[in-house]
Design a protein around this motif. Structure first.
Motif, PDB file in Angstrom:
ATOM      1  N   UNK A   1      10.681  -0.050   2.400  1.00  0.00           N
ATOM      2  CA  UNK A   1       9.246   0.481   2.785  1.00  0.00           C
ATOM      3  C   UNK A   1       8.400  -0.712   2.522  1.00  0.00           C
ATOM      4  N   UNK A   2       8.337  -1.657   1.648  1.00  0.00           N
ATOM      5  CA  UNK A   2       7.385  -2.710   1.703  1.00  0.00           C
ATOM      6  C   UNK A   2       5.991  -2.465   1.676  1.00  0.00           C
TER       7      UNK A   2
ATOM      8  N   UNK B   1       0.376  -0.119   6.707  1.00  0.00           N
ATOM      9  CA  UNK B   1       0.491   0.364   7.998  1.00  0.00           C
ATOM     10  C   UNK B   1      -0.168   1.644   8.220  1.00  0.00           C
ATOM     11  N   UNK B   2      -0.049   2.543   7.303  1.00  0.00           N
ATOM     12  CA  UNK B   2      -0.797   3.799   7.683  1.00  0.00           C
ATOM     13  C   UNK B   2      -2.261   3.627   7.680  1.00  0.00           C
TER      14      UNK B   2
ATOM     15  N   UNK C   1       3.370  -8.518   6.776  1.00  0.00           N
ATOM     16  CA  UNK C   1       3.700  -8.818   5.335  1.00  0.00           C
ATOM     17  C   UNK C   1       2.709  -9.091   4.258  1.00  0.00           C
ATOM     18  N   UNK C   2       1.659  -9.958   4.983  1.00  0.00           N
ATOM     19  CA  UNK C   2       0.465  -9.980   3.954  1.00  0.00           C
ATOM     20  C   UNK C   2      -0.403  -8.887   3.521  1.00  0.00           C
TER      21      UNK C   2
ATOM     22  N   UNK D   1       4.953 -11.102  17.813  1.00  0.00           N
ATOM     23  CA  UNK D   1       4.864 -12.461  17.459  1.00  0.00           C
ATOM     24  C   UNK D   1       4.833 -12.586  15.907  1.00  0.00           C
ATOM     25  N   UNK D   2       5.002 -13.984  15.817  1.00  0.00           N
ATOM     26  CA  UNK D   2       5.195 -14.362  14.398  1.00  0.00           C
ATOM     27  C   UNK D   2       3.971 -14.069  13.495  1.00  0.00           C
ATOM     28  N   UNK D   3       2.797 -14.006  14.234  1.00  0.00           N
ATOM     29  CA  UNK D   3       1.297 -13.910  13.272  1.00  0.00           C
ATOM     30  C   UNK D   3       1.173 -12.420  13.022  1.00  0.00           C
ATOM     31  N   UNK D   4       2.153 -11.502  13.854  1.00  0.00           N
ATOM     32  CA  UNK D   4       1.837 -10.014  13.476  1.00  0.00           C
ATOM     33  C   UNK D   4       2.971  -9.700  12.467  1.00  0.00           C
TER      34      UNK D   4
END
Length: 428
Positions: A75-76, A82-83, A229-230, A221-224
């Motif tokens: 779930x992280x 994200x919600x 994650x951040x 993309x890596x930035x997304x």
């Protein structure tokens, strides 16, 4: 009751008509889910407890508590981060697709990582090697949880899909249990049925995600990936901390006692969880995305709404929880088929913790709404540092009832820290 009704009406008038209608619609949808979730354990738990016995029931509860850690990993923190992001960019299809693609990619990678950890633990730790099939079969619930986009439905304020699909899953689970589990030797079918119903719900959720909302998956993309994650990091750390004194209770009881005692304690905790989630969980999930939008426009208004909603929750808890507290011996006797004083004591202490949780739910949520994820994280890390050793000490001293005693103390601490933290916030 009249003052409570007037308070509810006053709170409802604080929001725009379309906002109130949307929240009520989502509360109604989720309440149906909570009713089913509330009723099914009343039917299924006594049946399972009697058919497979307290020892195997405790083993399965221990396995479920163990795989719950993998759900936390997968779930992280996305159920919050994200919600919130989906709720704020839901009209921008490109951004929505970017969020979905990044979140699902990370969750898939984390699921594979979790499976690897499970295999290592089973291979090297005798406590898990002896009943390895139970843990492997229980892991299907993690896969189903990864697939199910509850965070997306909540962000889009379309919780009717969450409700409908989970109800389907609950019926599939109940049907499977009553159809196939008839004696103690069928205990392995319980995690199979649990995992199968979770995967079914997850696959149906994915189908609705990509067909009803016209979104598409694209390699992120890596930035997304880095952004997601951040965004979820503080929430993830907080959830890990929270589970150090919540989910760990059953796990610790299983490690420090035996499967039979774990079964008795897990019964008390499942009853308390049912009381805690119905109907608080439905309202909390429904109000979070809407309150986030209100806060984005008017911080003072969002703060006032939070205070009113929290007051209503406290009043309702003061009315309902004492009745359940007094009925604890009857509830345990109906579920377990006998009088178990330690289970009754555990349930009563857990009900005290439920009061503190309900009296604090929307203050805690508001820290997330206003972006104070760092403060939110510090509160729960602090209580985890205190709570985890407290649980261990109390289990050693008072057996499985000690876990419930420690929980009441811990939740009182969380309530105190959150109350004074939110009180310092000013929006006027």
């Amino acid at each position: 009751m009249r003052p409570l009704i007037r308070l509810i009406q006053k709170t409802y008038r604080m929001v725009e008509p379309h906002e109130g209608s949307r929240v009520l619609h989502n509360v109604t949808s989720l309440s149906w889910l909570q009713v089913v979730t509330y009723l099914f354990p009343i039917i299924i738990l006594p049946y399972l407890f009697r058919v497979i016995g307290p020892e195997r029931f405790g083993l399965i509860a221990f396995a479920q508590a163990f795989v719950q850690y993998f759900m936390i990993i997968t779930d992280y923190g996305f159920n919050v981060s994200a919600t919130k992001e989906i709720s704020l960019c839901h009209e921008d299809k490109i951004k929505v697709c970017n969020v979905i693609s990044a979140v699902m990619t990370i969750k898939t990678i984390l699921t594979l990582f979790s499976l690897l950890i499970l295999c290592i633990v089973i291979y090297f730790v005798p406590r898990f090697t002896n009943d390895w099939m139970v843990y492997v079969l229980s892991f299907g619930a993690v896969i189903g949880n990864t697939l199910f986009p509850a965070w997306f439905f909540q962000g889009m304020e379309s919780m009717k899909y969450t409700a409908k699909l989970n109800i389907i899953g609950q019926f599939a689970y109940a049907f499977g249990i009553f159809l196939f589990v008839h004696d103690p030797h069928d205990y392995l079918l319980v995690p199979i049925i649990t995992s199968a119903s979770a995967v079914l719900t997850g696959l149906l959720g994915q189908y609705i995600l990509f067909t009803r909302f016209s979104v598409s998956f694209q390699w992120p993309k890596l930035k997304d990936l880095r952004h997601q994650l951040q965004a979820g990091w503080n929430i993830f750390i907080s959830v890990v901390a929270i589970n150090a004194y919540t989910n760990t209770r059953i796990f610790a009881v299983g490690l420090l006692t035996n499967n039979a005692l774990t079964g008795f304690y897990s019964i008390a905790e499942k009853i308390a969880n049912a009381v805690q989630t119905f109907p608080l969980s439905a309202f909390s999930q429904a109000i979070f995305p809407r309150l986030s939008k209100i806060y984005h426009k008017n911080k003072t208004k969002a703060f006032d709404i939070m205070k009113q909603v929290q007051l209503i929750t406290v009043i309702v808890s003061l009315i309902c929880l004492p009745l359940i507290f007094m009925a604890a011996p009857l509830i345990v006797r109906l579920v377990c088929g006998g009088t178990y004083p330690a289970a009754v004591l555990s349930l009563r202490f857990l009900l005290i913790s439920v009061f503190f949780i309900a009296s604090n739910a929307f203050r805690v949520q508001f820290l997330l709404v206003c972006g104070k994820t760092g403060i939110y994280s510090k509160i729960h890390i602090t209580m985890a540092a205190i709570g985890f050793p407290l649980i261990i000490i109390f289990i050693y001293s008072f057996s499985y009832a000690g876990a419930a005693m420690a929980t009441a103390i811990i939740e009182a601490g969380v309530f105190t820290l959150t109350y004074f933290t939110v009180k310092k916030l000013t929006f006027y």
